[in-house]
Design an enzyme around this catalytic site. Structure first.
Site, PDB file in Angstrom:
ATOM      1  N   LYS A 182       0.846  -1.206   0.000  1.00  0.00           N
ATOM      2  CA  LYS A 182       0.000   0.000   0.000  1.00  0.00           C
ATOM      3  C   LYS A 182       0.880   1.255   0.000  1.00  0.00           C
ATOM      4  O   LYS A 182       0.599   2.226  -0.692  1.00  0.00           O
ATOM      5  CB  LYS A 182      -0.958  -0.015   1.202  1.00  0.00           C
ATOM      6  CG  LYS A 182      -2.071  -1.054   1.038  1.00  0.00           C
ATOM      7  CD  LYS A 182      -2.894  -1.296   2.295  1.00  0.00           C
ATOM      8  CE  LYS A 182      -3.881  -2.447   2.066  1.00  0.00           C
ATOM      9  NZ  LYS A 182      -4.658  -2.829   3.235  1.00  0.00           N
ATOM     10  N   ASP A 218     -11.201   2.468   3.484  1.00  0.00           N
ATOM     11  CA  ASP A 218     -11.465   1.029   3.369  1.00  0.00           C
ATOM     12  C   ASP A 218     -12.944   0.761   3.101  1.00  0.00           C
ATOM     13  O   ASP A 218     -13.312  -0.339   2.684  1.00  0.00           O
ATOM     14  CB  ASP A 218     -11.102   0.323   4.682  1.00  0.00           C
ATOM     15  CG  ASP A 218      -9.771  -0.418   4.621  1.00  0.00           C
ATOM     16  OD1 ASP A 218      -9.364  -0.811   3.520  1.00  0.00           O
ATOM     17  OD2 ASP A 218      -9.169  -0.594   5.690  1.00  0.00           O
ATOM     18  N   GLN A 264      -5.082  -1.804   9.461  1.00  0.00           N
ATOM     19  CA  GLN A 264      -4.920  -3.108   8.834  1.00  0.00           C
ATOM     20  C   GLN A 264      -5.496  -4.211   9.719  1.00  0.00           C
ATOM     21  O   GLN A 264      -5.200  -4.284  10.910  1.00  0.00           O
ATOM     22  CB  GLN A 264      -3.430  -3.364   8.533  1.00  0.00           C
ATOM     23  CG  GLN A 264      -3.154  -4.630   7.734  1.00  0.00           C
ATOM     24  CD  GLN A 264      -3.722  -4.601   6.309  1.00  0.00           C
ATOM     25  OE1 GLN A 264      -3.869  -3.543   5.709  1.00  0.00           O
ATOM     26  NE2 GLN A 264      -4.053  -5.758   5.779  1.00  0.00           N
TER      27      GLN A 264
HETATM   28  N1  GUN Z   1      -7.015  -7.146   5.798  1.00  0.00           N
HETATM   29  C1  GUN Z   1      -7.265  -7.851   4.683  1.00  0.00           C
HETATM   30  N2  GUN Z   1      -7.806  -7.050   3.729  1.00  0.00           N
HETATM   31  C2  GUN Z   1      -7.877  -5.822   4.265  1.00  0.00           C
HETATM   32  C3  GUN Z   1      -8.316  -4.571   3.766  1.00  0.00           C
HETATM   33  O1  GUN Z   1      -8.780  -4.426   2.634  1.00  0.00           O
HETATM   34  N3  GUN Z   1      -8.224  -3.518   4.631  1.00  0.00           N
HETATM   35  C4  GUN Z   1      -7.741  -3.657   5.879  1.00  0.00           C
HETATM   36  N4  GUN Z   1      -7.717  -2.558   6.646  1.00  0.00           N
HETATM   37  N5  GUN Z   1      -7.315  -4.804   6.376  1.00  0.00           N
HETATM   38  C5  GUN Z   1      -7.383  -5.872   5.568  1.00  0.00           C
END
Ligand code: GUN
Length: 289
Positions: free
Chosen positions: A52, A119, A96
């Protein structure tokens, strides 16, 4: 059979985002800024967050990584979220997942300002998505819709079967596919679904999002179907530097020849999920949701 190339599509979208960032910054605006909160050192989460941050750099965004150890107190995280909510130099942030067991994940998600929830996990954004209002949409479903559009997949009146009902993928995916702009007839299948094989084999568009490697086999796929494989389970491998490789939910080798279109793993949905977070962050920087 045609391969849906998520990697190439994501690259093209990144080029579009970069051009928009240049336009914003040449007009005197600061670049979009995304922050990621990472708790602990889980291998999967570490690598997702690293991607990211790298993606942000590639398109000219600012990024911040905020780390906490596994034993962090929930109150400390809530205070950090409050600080990020009020930071005028920050457009959006993510926490996350998964989080350690002693942290109430939902409580944290609900503490995020919906206007910075890139998100798309906050109930306000989920609710807005359900009734078709502008919102941040969870990155994976958003990315899949973008792939279907760019590959000009006919969706109107088509039978779409989604296997999996998670809050992050299956459920929001079902909402998007039934919207008036897409017009599919949607069935959400899950662990209690009866006659799953027949149901999947009736799908014009089959979206596998259950996180079970190799679950979807050739007998579960209709001739000419569009198959979207959301699975990205990390399995040990002696063939890669990292010691892991990604496995999809679909047995690609036996299913591909039956499909009109199919996403590979890796290189299908994954890159589109990553680029969708960038799209949401750009949106956060440009407008108030
Ligand atoms: N863990 C797995 N996929 C995601 C996501 O798209 N966002 C976040 N914040 N955590 C994750």
């Amino acid at each position: 059979m045609q391969l849906i190339d998520g990697k190439a599509t994501a690259k093209a979208i990144k080029g579009e985002i970069r051009a928009e960032v240049e336009e914003l910054t040449s007009g005197g605006q600061r670049p979009p800024h995304l922050a990621a909160v990472l708790v602990g050192h889980d291998g999967g989460s570490e690598s997702y967050v690293a991607f990211k941050i790298k993606d942000c750099e590639e398109v000219g965004f600012r990024s911040s990584l905020i780390r906490f150890e596994d034993d962090v107190n929930e109150r400390v995280l809530l205070e950090k979220i409050n600080e990020l909510n009020n930071d005028p130099e920050l457009d959006g942030f993510i926490v996350q997942l998964p989080l350690p067991d002693h942290i109430n994940e939902q409580k944290l998600i609900e503490a995020i300002d919906p206007g910075k929830d890139v998100d798309g996990f906050h109930p306000v954004n989920v609710g807005k998505t359900v009734i078709g209002l502008p919102s941040f949409v969870s990155a994976t479903p958003y990315g899949i819709v973008e792939l279907l559009k760019r590959y000009k997949v006919e969706t109107s009146g088509k039978n779409c079967v989604i296997v999996g009902r998670s809050n992050i993928v299956g459920r929001p995916m079902s909402i998007l596919m039934s919207q008036k702009s897409i017009n599919a007839t949607v069935t959400v299948a899950h662990s209690r679904t009866r006659n799953l094989e027949e149901l999947c084999a009736s799908a014009d568009i089959l979206i596998a999002a259950l996180g079970s490697p190799g679950f979807i086999k050739a007998n579960m796929v209709k001739e000419g179907a569009v198959v979207i494989d959301v699975g990205t389970t990390r399995v040990p491998s002696t063939e890669t530097k990292s010691g892991f490789r990604l496995r999809g939910d679909v047995v690609f080798d036996e299913v591909a020849s039956k499909c009109s279109l199919i996403t590979p793993v890796p290189g299908g949905v994954g890159p589109m999920t990553r680029v969708s977070l960038l799209l949401n962050t750009l949106k956060a920087a440009k407008e108030n949701i």
